[in-house]
Design a protein around this motif. Sequence first.
Motif, PDB file in Angstrom:
ATOM      1  N   ARG A  90       0.832  -1.199   0.000  1.00  0.00           N
ATOM      2  CA  ARG A  90       0.000   0.000   0.000  1.00  0.00           C
ATOM      3  C   ARG A  90       0.870   1.253   0.000  1.00  0.00           C
ATOM      4  N   VAL A 106      -3.114   5.839  -0.427  1.00  0.00           N
ATOM      5  CA  VAL A 106      -3.166   6.663   0.785  1.00  0.00           C
ATOM      6  C   VAL A 106      -4.502   6.557   1.500  1.00  0.00           C
ATOM      7  N   HIS A 107      -5.550   6.155   0.800  1.00  0.00           N
ATOM      8  CA  HIS A 107      -6.870   6.059   1.419  1.00  0.00           C
ATOM      9  C   HIS A 107      -7.120   4.637   1.927  1.00  0.00           C
ATOM     10  N   PRO A 108      -7.979   4.470   2.921  1.00  0.00           N
ATOM     11  CA  PRO A 108      -8.190   3.140   3.504  1.00  0.00           C
ATOM     12  C   PRO A 108      -8.972   2.189   2.612  1.00  0.00           C
ATOM     13  N   TYR A 109      -9.685   2.691   1.612  1.00  0.00           N
ATOM     14  CA  TYR A 109     -10.559   1.851   0.777  1.00  0.00           C
ATOM     15  C   TYR A 109     -10.045   1.859  -0.658  1.00  0.00           C
ATOM     16  N   THR A 110      -9.912   0.660  -1.243  1.00  0.00           N
ATOM     17  CA  THR A 110      -9.328   0.545  -2.583  1.00  0.00           C
ATOM     18  C   THR A 110     -10.260  -0.225  -3.510  1.00  0.00           C
ATOM     19  N   GLU A 125     -15.196  10.244  -2.496  1.00  0.00           N
ATOM     20  CA  GLU A 125     -14.155  10.661  -1.572  1.00  0.00           C
ATOM     21  C   GLU A 125     -13.606   9.468  -0.788  1.00  0.00           C
ATOM     22  N   GLY A 126     -12.301   9.516  -0.523  1.00  0.00           N
ATOM     23  CA  GLY A 126     -11.688   8.554   0.389  1.00  0.00           C
ATOM     24  C   GLY A 126     -11.436   7.174  -0.189  1.00  0.00           C
ATOM     25  N   ILE A 127     -11.250   7.063  -1.517  1.00  0.00           N
ATOM     26  CA  ILE A 127     -10.928   5.757  -2.097  1.00  0.00           C
ATOM     27  C   ILE A 127      -9.713   5.873  -3.020  1.00  0.00           C
ATOM     28  N   ASN A 128      -9.013   4.757  -3.151  1.00  0.00           N
ATOM     29  CA  ASN A 128      -7.985   4.605  -4.178  1.00  0.00           C
ATOM     30  C   ASN A 128      -8.613   3.859  -5.355  1.00  0.00           C
ATOM     31  N   ASN A 185      -4.963   9.775  -6.449  1.00  0.00           N
ATOM     32  CA  ASN A 185      -5.456   8.475  -5.965  1.00  0.00           C
ATOM     33  C   ASN A 185      -5.848   7.538  -7.102  1.00  0.00           C
ATOM     34  N   LYS A 206     -18.768   0.760   0.563  1.00  0.00           N
ATOM     35  CA  LYS A 206     -17.770   1.467   1.368  1.00  0.00           C
ATOM     36  C   LYS A 206     -18.328   1.889   2.723  1.00  0.00           C
TER      37      LYS A 206
END
Length: 368
Positions: free
Chosen positions: A201, A207-211, A235-238, A264, A343
């Motif tokens: 990772r 960098v985000h917790p969810y991929t 928001e907040g995903i790779n 991302n 998510k």
Amino acid sequence: MLLMPQRILLVYTKAGGGHFALAQNLHKLLTELEPESEVRLFNFFDVGPRWIAQAIQDGYNFAVNKQRWLFTVFQAFYQTRPAIQSFARVLGMRLAPAINEYLEEFRPDKIIYCYPVNHGFRRLPYVRKHKPKTLTVVSDIFSPHLYWFIDTKDQYVVASPEAYSIARRYRVPPENLHYFQTLIDPKYDQPLAPEEVARLRQEWGLVHPYTVLLTGGGAGLKISHRLVRELVKIEGINVVVVCGYNQKLYRQLETFKQKNQIANLILFGFTKQMYELINVSNVVVSKAGPATIAEVLSQHKDLIVCDYVWPQEHGNVELIRHEKLGYYIRQPRKIAEKIRELKSRPPERKTLNLQNDIVRLARYILAL
């Protein structure tokens, strides 16, 4: 028991990545289990005229990934034994001499077909004279096409009750059918160590917790570009995209990434790190290839199927929907909506209740 050294030929083509992957995995295992034996991979198109390889392999990949209607028409035509046998004879007129010459040079004791060509090989002089032991490994798990079972005298490996029933419907005797379940790389039997997941990772900039992983085999997903445009709004995903050998798709997404400065969005071309990529992901969006489905579910990841090849992958989609193992969604906007939903809730760790039998199959081949 001490086995005598053997010569084993694994026959495959690149008309569909699953055949090649199966052959590669068997080659690796057979070589490890019996180092004294000589095991070869053999793409029979490589020994014939180049235009045939281009027409069949490149034509298949083009039709499946670019002009699906062409493949559908082709499949609809080849729904009977006479049609398939006629096509095989025409093709064999140009390929048979070169294939037979290769067989005479290697002199295999066993021929393992990872592609449905056993009915063509049976007529070759080498096979008729030396009678090597043969086995066809059906890589289409749930809804194999008739062309796998043209030669009802051959020995077959099938990977599901559905495939067994189809083989019997096409008059393959039960004594010629051998049941082995999922046939994927043994490394998928265990998840990647948490510390290795953390290292990857960081290496890949997740960098985000969810991929979210997008993968569609060698050609990539047809909807990748449109889907990426929807996913980067979340928001907040790779967003990780495997483009395979589709350089046009890679360039399009790279330009989109640079133009919009999207940190991302992580792109891969052809890669041998699918096991690692699946492990670092939370949800995988893919076409309905049987190996990909088994690999994703073996690691207990959420699965969204957005495309399938008719008819051989239709059964895979029906299984996913009936058993609620994943989701079948075609539209990029609706896929993005489902990922937003996934998510925001705890993951449902459903998987196929199948064991990975590829090591057992390799031992079976050596003992034939």
